[in-house]
Write an enzyme that holds these catalytic residues in place. Structure first.
Site, PDB file in Angstrom:
ATOM      1  N   GLU A 151     -67.310  81.649 -36.722  1.00 46.78           N
ATOM      2  CA  GLU A 151     -67.423  82.266 -38.333  1.00 46.78           C
ATOM      3  C   GLU A 151     -66.311  83.337 -38.424  1.00 46.78           C
ATOM      4  O   GLU A 151     -65.666  83.492 -39.555  1.00 46.78           O
ATOM      5  CB  GLU A 151     -68.833  82.507 -38.606  1.00 46.78           C
ATOM      6  CG  GLU A 151     -69.516  81.366 -38.913  1.00 46.78           C
ATOM      7  CD  GLU A 151     -70.249  80.622 -37.835  1.00 46.78           C
ATOM      8  OE1 GLU A 151     -70.039  81.271 -36.624  1.00 46.78           O
ATOM      9  OE2 GLU A 151     -70.596  79.424 -37.890  1.00 46.78           O
ATOM     10  N   GLY A 177     -77.520  81.760 -42.649  1.00 48.63           N
ATOM     11  CA  GLY A 177     -77.832  82.571 -41.675  1.00 48.63           C
ATOM     12  C   GLY A 177     -76.670  82.618 -40.690  1.00 48.63           C
ATOM     13  O   GLY A 177     -76.496  83.443 -39.769  1.00 48.63           O
ATOM     14  N   PHE A 178     -75.735  81.796 -40.784  1.00 46.59           N
ATOM     15  CA  PHE A 178     -74.375  81.853 -40.033  1.00 46.59           C
ATOM     16  C   PHE A 178     -73.436  82.726 -40.306  1.00 46.59           C
ATOM     17  O   PHE A 178     -72.342  82.704 -39.598  1.00 46.59           O
ATOM     18  CB  PHE A 178     -74.023  80.482 -39.696  1.00 46.59           C
ATOM     19  CG  PHE A 178     -75.073  79.367 -39.238  1.00 46.59           C
ATOM     20  CD1 PHE A 178     -76.254  79.876 -38.638  1.00 46.59           C
ATOM     21  CD2 PHE A 178     -74.831  77.861 -39.045  1.00 46.59           C
ATOM     22  CE1 PHE A 178     -77.279  79.026 -38.073  1.00 46.59           C
ATOM     23  CE2 PHE A 178     -75.760  77.287 -38.636  1.00 46.59           C
ATOM     24  CZ  PHE A 178     -77.055  77.466 -38.311  1.00 46.59           C
ATOM     25  N   GLN A 223     -71.310  77.117 -42.479  1.00 51.08           N
ATOM     26  CA  GLN A 223     -72.293  76.029 -42.663  1.00 51.08           C
ATOM     27  C   GLN A 223     -73.791  76.383 -43.279  1.00 51.08           C
ATOM     28  O   GLN A 223     -74.181  75.475 -44.000  1.00 51.08           O
ATOM     29  CB  GLN A 223     -72.271  75.509 -41.126  1.00 51.08           C
ATOM     30  CG  GLN A 223     -72.894  73.871 -41.280  1.00 51.08           C
ATOM     31  CD  GLN A 223     -72.284  73.235 -39.950  1.00 51.08           C
ATOM     32  OE1 GLN A 223     -72.745  73.786 -38.747  1.00 51.08           O
ATOM     33  NE2 GLN A 223     -71.313  72.283 -40.018  1.00 51.08           N
ATOM     34  N   PHE A 224     -74.207  77.400 -42.863  1.00 54.05           N
ATOM     35  CA  PHE A 224     -75.488  77.722 -43.467  1.00 54.05           C
ATOM     36  C   PHE A 224     -75.714  79.153 -43.725  1.00 54.05           C
ATOM     37  O   PHE A 224     -74.911  80.045 -42.953  1.00 54.05           O
ATOM     38  CB  PHE A 224     -76.589  77.221 -42.354  1.00 54.05           C
ATOM     39  CG  PHE A 224     -77.222  75.874 -42.704  1.00 54.05           C
ATOM     40  CD1 PHE A 224     -77.909  75.491 -43.520  1.00 54.05           C
ATOM     41  CD2 PHE A 224     -76.570  75.110 -41.917  1.00 54.05           C
ATOM     42  CE1 PHE A 224     -78.171  74.104 -43.640  1.00 54.05           C
ATOM     43  CE2 PHE A 224     -77.011  73.705 -41.723  1.00 54.05           C
ATOM     44  CZ  PHE A 224     -77.852  73.084 -42.893  1.00 54.05           C
ATOM     45  N   HIS A 241     -81.563  78.777 -41.448  1.00 51.92           N
ATOM     46  CA  HIS A 241     -80.951  77.782 -42.340  1.00 51.92           C
ATOM     47  C   HIS A 241     -81.410  77.902 -44.020  1.00 51.92           C
ATOM     48  O   HIS A 241     -81.363  77.129 -44.634  1.00 51.92           O
ATOM     49  CB  HIS A 241     -81.290  76.659 -41.928  1.00 51.92           C
ATOM     50  CG  HIS A 241     -80.487  76.277 -40.480  1.00 51.92           C
ATOM     51  ND1 HIS A 241     -80.694  76.615 -39.557  1.00 51.92           N
ATOM     52  CD2 HIS A 241     -79.532  74.963 -40.320  1.00 51.92           C
ATOM     53  CE1 HIS A 241     -79.783  75.911 -38.630  1.00 51.92           C
ATOM     54  NE2 HIS A 241     -79.309  75.343 -39.213  1.00 51.92           N
ATOM     55  N   LEU A 288     -65.861  76.470 -33.598  1.00 50.26           N
ATOM     56  CA  LEU A 288     -67.191  77.208 -34.213  1.00 50.26           C
ATOM     57  C   LEU A 288     -67.161  78.644 -33.941  1.00 50.26           C
ATOM     58  O   LEU A 288     -67.606  79.111 -33.011  1.00 50.26           O
ATOM     59  CB  LEU A 288     -68.403  76.502 -33.429  1.00 50.26           C
ATOM     60  CG  LEU A 288     -69.075  75.071 -34.103  1.00 50.26           C
ATOM     61  CD1 LEU A 288     -68.190  74.114 -33.831  1.00 50.26           C
ATOM     62  CD2 LEU A 288     -70.116  75.004 -33.286  1.00 50.26           C
ATOM     63  N   PRO A 292     -71.961  86.367 -38.139  1.00 47.08           N
ATOM     64  CA  PRO A 292     -70.638  86.711 -37.271  1.00 47.08           C
ATOM     65  C   PRO A 292     -69.283  86.987 -38.086  1.00 47.08           C
ATOM     66  O   PRO A 292     -68.398  87.642 -37.519  1.00 47.08           O
ATOM     67  CB  PRO A 292     -70.587  85.176 -36.413  1.00 47.08           C
ATOM     68  CG  PRO A 292     -71.997  84.877 -36.406  1.00 47.08           C
ATOM     69  CD  PRO A 292     -72.461  85.201 -37.953  1.00 47.08           C
TER      70      PRO A 292
END
Lengths: 405, 326
Positions: free
Chosen positions: B62, B87-88, B84-85, B131, B60, B91
């Site tokens: 990014e 807002g992720f 995955q989404f 998300h 996990l 990083p």
């Protein structure tokens, strides 16, 4: 015998009972000082600061590593010496060129020649190097023309060389980013079933970056053939290692599940040995390793800073006594490995290199204006095309009209 | 059978499958992309068929995902990474912007970075924070990246393969609220150009330009406007970098009015750039200023408020009315 105080000891290992023994030893060291990283470094050393070979018989813990340089001949030692001298000369010339206004900036490697030449000469042609912006000695070992390194510091490009010509990636400015590229590349090497290895260079400052931790973790999880070579030169611009870490750097590897080792970074032979050891492991599919080359940046971080503002003269003087080049010279002289003629010839070669560097840099043309728009995209981009055409028309508007108009 | 009705999610899955079948250098990387098939199941079944060496579950991290994908691309692979989404992705923003986008130029074109970063984006699924965001402008602003978003199953199928074939890094925004919308996919068709806008509904009085999740809203708005006797053309932009200004210009020269619609905040958004350029290009054709409809200059709100935040039928129709009133 002065070897005792800087004696090479068994590195911390990540497996079995050795790890337990290593951990106990580390605790003992830590207990002796308030700051573990201030402790006299436990490092692999094969050549003392006085230029004496460390006797394997009296220090059996270095035998494993000494074996990796058992084939090194006197001629090889002269070669390593030559590499270090020429690299230092190139570096000094670049520093001077910056002072003369020919370069916008320079990141000197002064003091780190052994770490770079030792590790660089451990590599095979098919290995791949991911450097920071200070790996001039490694570039030298890869056969990159040193003048190619100056383009970005002169401001004519951001790198410019083809990384695949010498398997030497572009210098990376964002601290630590390249450790992930190295890891990904190594993942690819493993997928290809090749037995080459990858080496990622970074500094003690970069060890604070998240990308470096992620690179450690990815490489461990995928058991990738990558060697992390940290040149701990004690200073990240003005910040000492105390501001980067609470535990000795090489010990971090254990937490990720691979071995870490600290080597005397001013000992070219030891650096060659441990890097060969780590590369061998990687090639055999045993995964990553972390090498912490304990060394010292003798000059400024770059020509923009002034180390006299943030570090004591006594510290620099103490490290001068460990100079990697003087150390090997002392050894060559004492052992009869080189005579005066060798040093004189090398001095002449060094002069010639300096002259060539000066001439090439001063003759380096500014890039064509329209280069701004080149290679932004591999497949082209409508906006870049539009702006290129507009800017070309704008520039053309300054050209004198033909006579008669 | 070449023509098949499938959801956008299925089309993306089939597209990845075809790309992996065609080129053994294509890899999939991301969190949960293996056994689970991704949280939206876009990679469903791919690990089973192509193995763990090609469909790679990652730690996990990014930045690590994108950074190692860069290294794999340098080694000759064509990684397709899943964030995955929306807002992720931040990083990984450093790796995308400072490394992925610029490496080709820094090497004077000697190396290529064929990396696709897939990002399920946008709101209207009732998710918690981070998300539901639409950060496409943040990527479109960066030279070296290409940014696209399909709005239907056929584009999802073809655009993803075109993105994978591209030698440039492509940020591939997938409209997550449309994943389950079905449409016809002709798997034998010759696809259009990846960065060309497409007229999805002809009209004479006004152009609605949108991409991704907002195309459907605009089509509904055009249908509603038609009931009031207004002829609205709907343009699916498909690409935010580059933007097909020629396509927009052609439509605006016909309809003389333009409203740009997206979920992302209006301020400095894709619509702002389009408004500025179309004003330059079409100043004498325009009957009204170019209007923009989108999100507010506020954090994406909690799910119970997202219907107010996101442009819906009424806000689009309001903008249509305002434009026609000039």
């Amino acid at each position: 015998m002065t070897v005792e105080s800087t004696a090479a000891r068994k590195p911390r290992r990540s497996s079995g009972t050795k790890r337990a023994a290593g951990a106990a030893s580390a605790r003992k060291t830590a207990a002796a000082t308030a700051q573990p990283h201030d402790a006299e470094p436990q490092l692999v050393q094969l050549l003392t600061p006085e230029g004496e070979r460390v006797e394997v018989d009296s220090h059996p813990e270095v035998a494993e590593f000494a074996a990796f340089v058992a084939d090194v001949t006197t001629e090889d030692l002269r070669g390593l010496y030559r590499d270090m001298v020429l690299t230092r000369r190139f570096d000094g010339e670049a520093t001077a060129l910056q002072r003369q206004g020919e370069l916008g900036l320079w990141a000197s490697l002064l003091g780190q020649e052994a770490a770079q030449i030792g590790s660089g000469r451990a590599l095979r042609d098919d290995d791949y190097v991911f450097p920071t912006y200070r790996e001039h000695g490694v570039a030298w070992c890869r056969g990159v023309d040193p003048t190619n390194l100056l383009g970005m510091f002169r401001g004519v490009n951001h790198g410019g060389w083809d990384p695949n010509t010498n398997n030497f990636h572009l210098y990376t400015i964002v601290i630590g980013s390249q450790t992930l590229h190295a890891t990904g590349y190594a993942m690819g090497v493993a997928k290809d079933g090749a037995d080459s290895a990858v080496i990622a260079y970074f500094g003690d400052g970069a060890s604070s970056q998240g990308d470096v931790m992620e690179a450690f973790n990815f490489s461990a999880v995928y058991n990738s053939p990558v060697v992390f070579f940290c040149q701990n030169n004690q200073w990240a611009i003005s910040e000492p290692t105390e501001r980067q870490m609470r535990v000795p750097l090489y010990q971090r590897a254990q937490g990720f599940g691979f071995p870490g080792i600290r080597v005397d970074g001013n000992d070219v032979l030891a650096c060659l040995a441990v890097t060969r050891w780590a590369l061998d492991r990687a090639r055999r599919g045993e995964g990553p390793a972390l090498i912490e080359a304990f060394t010292y940046r003798m000059g400024a971080h770059t020509t923009s800073d002034d180390p006299t503002k943030y570090r004591a003269d006594e510290e620099t003087a103490a490290w001068e006594a460990k100079d990697p080049i003087l150390r090997l010279k002392a050894h060559l002289l004492a052992s009869g490995g080189a005579d005066e003629a060798f040093f004189e010839e090398l001095e002449a070669e060094s002069e010639a290199l300096g002259k060539r560097v000066r001439e090439v840099v001063r003759a380096m043309p500014d890039p064509d204006t329209m280069a701004i728009f080149e290679n932004v995209y591999a497949d082209g981009h409508a906006l870049v095309d539009e702006e290129r055409a507009q800017f070309a028309a704008y520039l053309a508007s300054f050209e004198p009209a033909e006579e008669g108009h | 059978m070449a023509v098949e009705k499938m959801s956008i999610a299925k089309a993306l899955n089939e597209s990845l499958r075809k790309a992996m079948d065609t080129d053994p250098k294509v890899l999939i990387m991301g969190e949960d992309v293996g056994k689970l098939g991704g949280v939206f199941r876009i990679t469903d079944g791919l690990q089973k068929d192509f193995g763990e060496e090609r469909v790679i579950d990652t730690p996990l991290a990014e930045s690590g995902i994108v950074g190692t994908a860069i290294g794999l691309a340098l080694r000759g692979y064509r990684p397709v990474v899943e964030i995955q989404f929306d807002g992720f992705v931040f990083p990984a923003y450093d790796q995308i912007v400072t490394q992925l986008a610029k490496m080709h130029a820094r090497a004077l074109g000697k190396i290529k970075l064929p990396v696709v970063v897939r990002i399920p984006y946008g709101g209207a699924i009732g998710a918690v924070e981070h998300h539901s965001e639409s950060p496409e402008t943040l990527f479109a602003h960066v030279a070296g990246l290409k940014v696209v978003s399909p709005s239907n199953a056929s584009d999802a199928y073809w655009m993803l393969q075109q993105a994978i074939l591209s030698d440039d890094p492509v940020i591939f925004f997938e409209p997550k609220r449309r994943y389950w919308d079905k449409g016809e996919v002709d798997t034998d068709a010759i696809p259009g150009e990846l960065h060309k806008a497409r007229v999805v509904r002809e009209g004479a009085d006004l152009t609605l330009a949108a991409y991704g999740p907002m195309v459907k809203v605009c089509l509904e708005a055009a249908a509603a406007a038609a009931e009031e006797g207004k002829s609205v053309e709907v343009l699916d932009l498909r690409s935010m970098s580059p933007i097909d200004f020629d396509g927009i210009q052609a439509s605006v020269e016909k309809t003389r009015r333009l409203v740009v619609v997206h979920e992302a905040p209006v301020f400095l958004g894709t619509g702002s750039e389009i408004a500025a350029r179309i004003t330059e290009r079409c100043f004498y054709h325009l009957e009204a200023p170019v209007l923009r409809v989108g999100g507010f200059h506020a954090p994406y709100p909690p799910a119970r408020l997202e219907d107010e935040y996101l442009p819906g039928l009424d806000r689009v129709l309001d903008a249509v009315d305002r434009s026609l009133a000039f």
